[in-house]
Design a protein around this motif. Sequence first.
Motif, short mmCIF file in Angstrom:
data_model
loop_
_atom_site.label_atom_id
_atom_site.label_comp_id
_atom_site.label_asym_id
_atom_site.label_seq_id
_atom_site.Cartn_x
_atom_site.Cartn_y
_atom_site.Cartn_z
N ASP A 183 -34.36 47.12 101.57
CA ASP A 183 -34.75 47.79 102.66
C ASP A 183 -33.56 48.10 103.36
O ASP A 183 -32.61 47.15 103.70
N ALA A 185 -32.60 49.36 105.89
CA ALA A 185 -32.35 49.29 107.28
C ALA A 185 -32.30 47.87 107.61
O ALA A 185 -31.87 47.79 108.90
N SER A 186 -32.06 47.01 106.78
CA SER A 186 -32.03 45.54 107.18
C SER A 186 -30.59 44.83 106.50
O SER A 186 -30.34 44.87 105.27
N THR A 214 -37.50 52.03 103.79
CA THR A 214 -37.02 51.68 105.02
C THR A 214 -38.17 50.83 105.73
O THR A 214 -39.16 50.98 105.39
N GLN A 215 -37.58 49.95 106.60
CA GLN A 215 -38.42 49.12 107.44
C GLN A 215 -39.66 49.81 108.03
O GLN A 215 -39.57 50.95 108.41
N THR B 261 -33.98 55.90 98.21
CA THR B 261 -33.01 55.35 99.37
C THR B 261 -33.08 56.41 100.40
O THR B 261 -33.03 56.31 101.70
N TYR B 262 -33.05 57.77 99.94
CA TYR B 262 -32.53 58.80 100.99
C TYR B 262 -33.99 59.62 100.93
O TYR B 262 -33.99 60.62 100.99
#
Lengths: 394, 291
Positions: A183, A185-186, A214-215, B261-262
Amino acid sequence: MNKNVQFFRKWLVLLVIGVLLVSSLSGCGSKEKVLKIGYITEQTGVDAYVGAASVPAMQDYVDEINAKGGISGYKVELVVYDTRSEVTDAVAVAKRLMDQDKAVAIIGPSWSSAGIPLADIADTAKVPMVATTASNVNVTVAEDGTLHPYMFRVCFIDPYQGYAQADFAYNKLGLRKAALLTDIASPYTVGLHQFFEKHFVELGGEIVAKEGYTQGDTEFRAQLAKIKDSGADLLVVDAYTFKDIGLAAQQAEGLGLKVQIMGGDGVFVPELLEMAGPQLEGAIVTTGVSDVAPEFAKFNADFEAKHPGVKASIYTYYGLDALMAIEHAIGEAAKKGDVTPTAVRDALEVMTDVQLFTSVVTMEPDTHNPHNKPLLIMTIKDSQWELTETFQPE
Amino acid sequence: MELFIQQLVSGISIGAIYSLLAVGYALVYSVYNFTNWAFDGFMAFGAFMAFTGITSLFMPFWLAALLSIVLTVILSVGTEKLAYNPLRVRKAPRLFMMISAMGVNLATVNIINLIYGGTFRKFPVDNLQPIFIKGVSIGRMDLMAGGISFGVLALLWIFLYRTKWGLGIRASSIDILTASLMGINNNAVAMIVFAITGVLSSVAGVFYGIKYAVFPMMGVVTIKAMIASIVGGLGSLPAAIVGSMILGILETLVSGYISSTYRDLFSFLFLIIILLFFPNGLMGKSSDEKL
């Protein structure tokens, strides 16, 4: 002026003088050497459970010390102040312990958000603090890499778990090809995975896939299909929310991806089993100290019998750990001469192989974190948590 | 090649869910020219009603799904009557309708949160084993969800293009005032449009719940559907479906071949580029012809 007011004023002055006299007399009476150990904790506010679980156990332990004649002849007093679960209050009561109570050492705080500002304050006042469950790296080591000389902790730092997981996966499970689902974003997940990757590669393992999300995401099939393609034998999902590892396990099953799944304490919650128990059969979740560990069963039973309505938790254990570390340091300082906050600090820094409540602890002098704390390995069997072993990296 | 087909299959199944939601947005937007943000909450509501039907009322799945559709339609039409219609009658600016929709959404999501708690629940149906064709896994649930989604959309299309009521809605979408002068009952059109929205959000919520999990914030995915309907061309039903498929496939391919990721960064960058060249969306038409 009103006569009544004058009358009251007279009495008030007399009363104040009386109180001062009595208190000064009692001060003269006790020549015993009493050391104050401060404890700042949450007794009210959202995190009041922290203080509720820890204060009675720590007071019991202090009473025990004093009944045995104190630490090297010094009686100790536990001075507990409430932080009201607020950082500002935590700072205020810690200052009070340092400046007014002249505490020789302070236990706490339990949260990193209070620990980070308090580290600077402890350094300035030159009073050592031992944080209990504050696990952010920057509590003891500032962001620029400099050590806070007066800040210590007894829990492991967040990313340490990633290090221990890599050790366990490589050495105990014999796995060599790991895939990470992170994740992005964490900070918790990113930190754990950085440490996992570093140590796993150091040991000789290979990271065959590094996938992110992402979260709030619920769809992981694109990432999992790639992981399947990479030939990984281990999938590490140290998610902050149990939903992520639960969904990943469900979707991995759907894609026919069969690997060992591993997660961290962020997902060590009963809801995970309800959500994806069958899909996570055999998965490993690591956690630090936990009240499920059998070695605490007797303590828990005794504690709960003595304090009805209070349940021992990790806050009890880490509170005792910090108190025992300070007990040890006071003893060492006393051997060398005077027990001053600085002498206690010096003793904490070089603490080596000391039996605390949860484990034998050696303090790392360059980080002030306990060295290689043991980790509990929980395995999911028949949709239940099962404690497989207590693992300590070599 | 196997990996590519697998990613494509996943992308289509994601696109199918986006389609249901995107069509709901497109429908309301084309008739009333505002974005129905309450859709998000309706979707969660639909999922929770079916969930409750199965877990607390011990209904079979089909009955729980029906209950969910009925209740969500009531909620959707009720919202129109209580929140949107009074604003329209008083000729409030469109922006106020959107704010009102946001309010309904917040209220719905928070009430669900209060009643059920914020945790993630597994939808209580057995997971069907996927079919494997040459190593490519195709979820039976995805096939079912895709099939039913397109079935619902096909029915909607027939309704809009082959019935008198559909004609009324299409007429309203072009010019609501003139349509009402021609004898089309505005209120009835509104009822039908919001009833359809209710059906779509309930079906989407139930499928999303089965595929992933049931939780109060599950509706945040509607933002993707909203984007898909804009890229396709806001206000047009086929365009909403095309936009959804493009977004679903684009996301999985970006995750699979560029970087997971992106993913959002690359996917949305691509969408911005599309909009630069097609400001009305890929299949967007000027505003005189819609639906």
